[in-house]
Motif scaffolding. Structure first.
Motif, PDB file in Angstrom:
ATOM      1  N   LYS A 312     -10.075  11.303  -6.192  1.00 37.75           N
ATOM      2  CA  LYS A 312     -10.467   9.974  -5.755  1.00 37.75           C
ATOM      3  C   LYS A 312      -9.234   9.370  -5.093  1.00 37.75           C
ATOM      4  CE  LYS A 312     -12.454   5.592  -7.263  1.00 37.75           C
ATOM      5  NZ  LYS A 312     -12.922   4.776  -8.417  1.00 37.75           N
ATOM      6  N   LEU A 314      -7.065   6.574  -3.349  1.00 42.00           N
ATOM      7  CA  LEU A 314      -6.946   5.116  -3.320  1.00 42.00           C
ATOM      8  C   LEU A 314      -5.754   4.700  -2.470  1.00 42.00           C
ATOM      9  CD1 LEU A 314      -7.418   4.298  -7.134  1.00 42.00           C
ATOM     10  CD2 LEU A 314      -9.177   4.355  -5.367  1.00 42.00           C
ATOM     11  N   GLY A 319      -9.686   4.579   3.068  1.00 42.72           N
ATOM     12  CA  GLY A 319     -10.154   4.881   1.721  1.00 42.72           C
ATOM     13  C   GLY A 319     -10.295   3.618   0.888  1.00 42.72           C
ATOM     14  N   ASP A 320     -10.567   3.810  -0.398  1.00 44.52           N
ATOM     15  CA  ASP A 320     -10.682   2.672  -1.313  1.00 44.52           C
ATOM     16  C   ASP A 320      -9.312   2.057  -1.549  1.00 44.52           C
ATOM     17  OD1 ASP A 320     -13.384   3.115  -1.582  1.00 44.52           O
ATOM     18  OD2 ASP A 320     -13.172   4.401  -3.347  1.00 44.52           O
ATOM     19  N   PRO A 321      -9.272   0.730  -1.786  1.00 45.53           N
ATOM     20  CA  PRO A 321      -7.982   0.089  -2.080  1.00 45.53           C
ATOM     21  C   PRO A 321      -7.474   0.487  -3.462  1.00 45.53           C
ATOM     22  CG  PRO A 321      -9.762  -1.475  -2.378  1.00 45.53           C
ATOM     23  CD  PRO A 321     -10.390  -0.230  -1.802  1.00 45.53           C
ATOM     24  N   SER A 324      -9.378  -2.510  -6.773  1.00 47.72           N
ATOM     25  CA  SER A 324     -10.747  -2.768  -6.300  1.00 47.72           C
ATOM     26  C   SER A 324     -11.020  -4.269  -6.279  1.00 47.72           C
ATOM     27  CB  SER A 324     -11.757  -2.088  -7.240  1.00 47.72           C
ATOM     28  OG  SER A 324     -11.731  -2.709  -8.518  1.00 47.72           O
ATOM     29  N   LYS A 325     -12.103  -4.667  -5.595  1.00 49.04           N
ATOM     30  CA  LYS A 325     -12.467  -6.085  -5.536  1.00 49.04           C
ATOM     31  C   LYS A 325     -12.740  -6.626  -6.934  1.00 49.04           C
ATOM     32  CE  LYS A 325     -14.401  -6.231  -0.842  1.00 49.04           C
ATOM     33  NZ  LYS A 325     -15.611  -6.482  -0.031  1.00 49.04           N
TER      34      LYS A 325
END
Length: 346
Positions: A312, A314, A319-321, A324-325
């Protein structure tokens, strides 16, 4: 700081079921440990280091910390002994012996004994003058400690005692320069802590206090995060492993790339990966300062060789931060609640 933040968060979430000893931070070279030691001490997280000497166990670092400990607590006799005799200032065994006898007789600290006219009267004139100079120095800095900024105060103190000259004159070759660089790293960190946290040197002294809870415990008993080189981690396993510095030039090491010996580095990476029993986190820097210049390393080639469906990613572009929010909202809500509570209290 992010790695230590993750450890603290997972420890809180896990509660009594999760121990600090469940976490390990692994790296390619000993020089990578220092920033993790600093971050762990800032967060008051106990740790143990293997595969190298702790930054805080180096003689020159202990010297500087002795002065800071003595400013924060004049009753700290080991700190008094170290500060009074390093650098040499004419306070020798005869003086310390008489101070110790007075302290034993009156049930006081060595610092209090040094302030006593009765104890001073037992010293030869030259010894008494040397002791006066040391106590006057410490008293002047104690008066400033709560008000002056931490970085400026400790740098002034090191200048007044001539510590750089002491290191350069007492060490052969470049050893003195290396030790002074270590001291500069420490003072730079102290200055940064003071500015960021708004703390004086007394408050920082409490933050970097020695992990006394680990004293007298062997490695198996201690509940502490393990900091270790990859070489020293062989044969050990941990539920949560942070393998840091996964960058070209670091893992694989630049020397191995030049010598076409990347296969050995790949085996070392495998050692790190297989230390994790439950969760493995790999980190790499977007930029890193080395020898005064900024470098922009590429992620380790070994990350691309891993099964991508098991990863995963990040924080990379597209990609994903890293945060996360949901985490961001949670962190913001926690911060707002803390500020509201503080405002209500005031």
């Amino acid at each position: 700081e992010w790695v230590v933040g993750q450890i603290v968060k997972q420890k809180l979430v896990g509660g009594d079921k999760t121990r600090y000893a469940d976490f390990a931070v692994l790296y390619r070279g000993n020089h990578q440990a220092r920033v993790f030691e600093e971050a762990l001490r800032s967060a008051r997280v106990p740790y143990q280091l293997s595969g190298g000497q702790s930054f805080f166990d180096k003689a020159e670092i202990k010297d500087v910390l002795a002065y800071i400990r003595l400013l924060a607590n004049p009753s700290d006799d080991p700190a008094f002994l170290r500060a009074a005799t390093t650098p040499k200032r004419g306070i020798g065994e005869a003086t310390l012996g008489k101070l110790n006898a007075h302290a034993q007789q009156h049930g006081c600290s060595l610092y209090e004994a040094a302030l006593s006219e009765e104890a001073q009267s037992a010293l030869a004139a030259a010894n008494r003058e040397h002791l006066h100079q040391f106590i006057a120095l410490m008293e002047s800095y104690r008066a400033r400690a709560e008000h002056d900024d931490a970085g400026g105060l400790i740098n002034n103190l090191l200048g007044d005692i001539g510590y750089e000259a002491h290191l350069l004159n007492s060490e052969e070759g470049k050893a003195g320069e290396i030790k002074w660089r270590n001291v500069c790293d420490l003072t730079g960190w102290l200055a940064k802590k003071g500015e960021q946290d708004g703390k004086n040197i007394i408050e920082i002294a409490q933050t970097i206090a020695l992990m006394t809870l680990l004293e007298g415990k062997n490695e198996e008993e201690a509940d502490a995060v393990k900091l270790s080189t990859l070489h020293a981690s062989k044969g050990l396993e941990y539920p949560y492993v942070f393998l840091v510095g996964c960058e070209e030039g670091m893992l694989p090491h630049a020397d191995s790339i030049e010598e076409s010996n990347v296969e050995e580095e790949r085996r070392l990476m495998y050692v790190g990966i297989t230390r994790a029993k439950r969760q493995l986190t790999l980190t790499h820097c977007i930029k890193r300062k080395r020898q005064g210049t900024w470098q922009f390393p590429e992620p380790s080639r070994f990350i691309d060789e891993m099964p991508q469906e098991d990863l995963k990613i990040l924080g990379r572009k597209g990609g994903d931060p890293i945060v996360s929010k949901e985490e961001g909202r949670s962190n913001l809500a926690g911060l707002q609640a803390m500020l509201a509570a503080k405002a209500k209290k005031e």
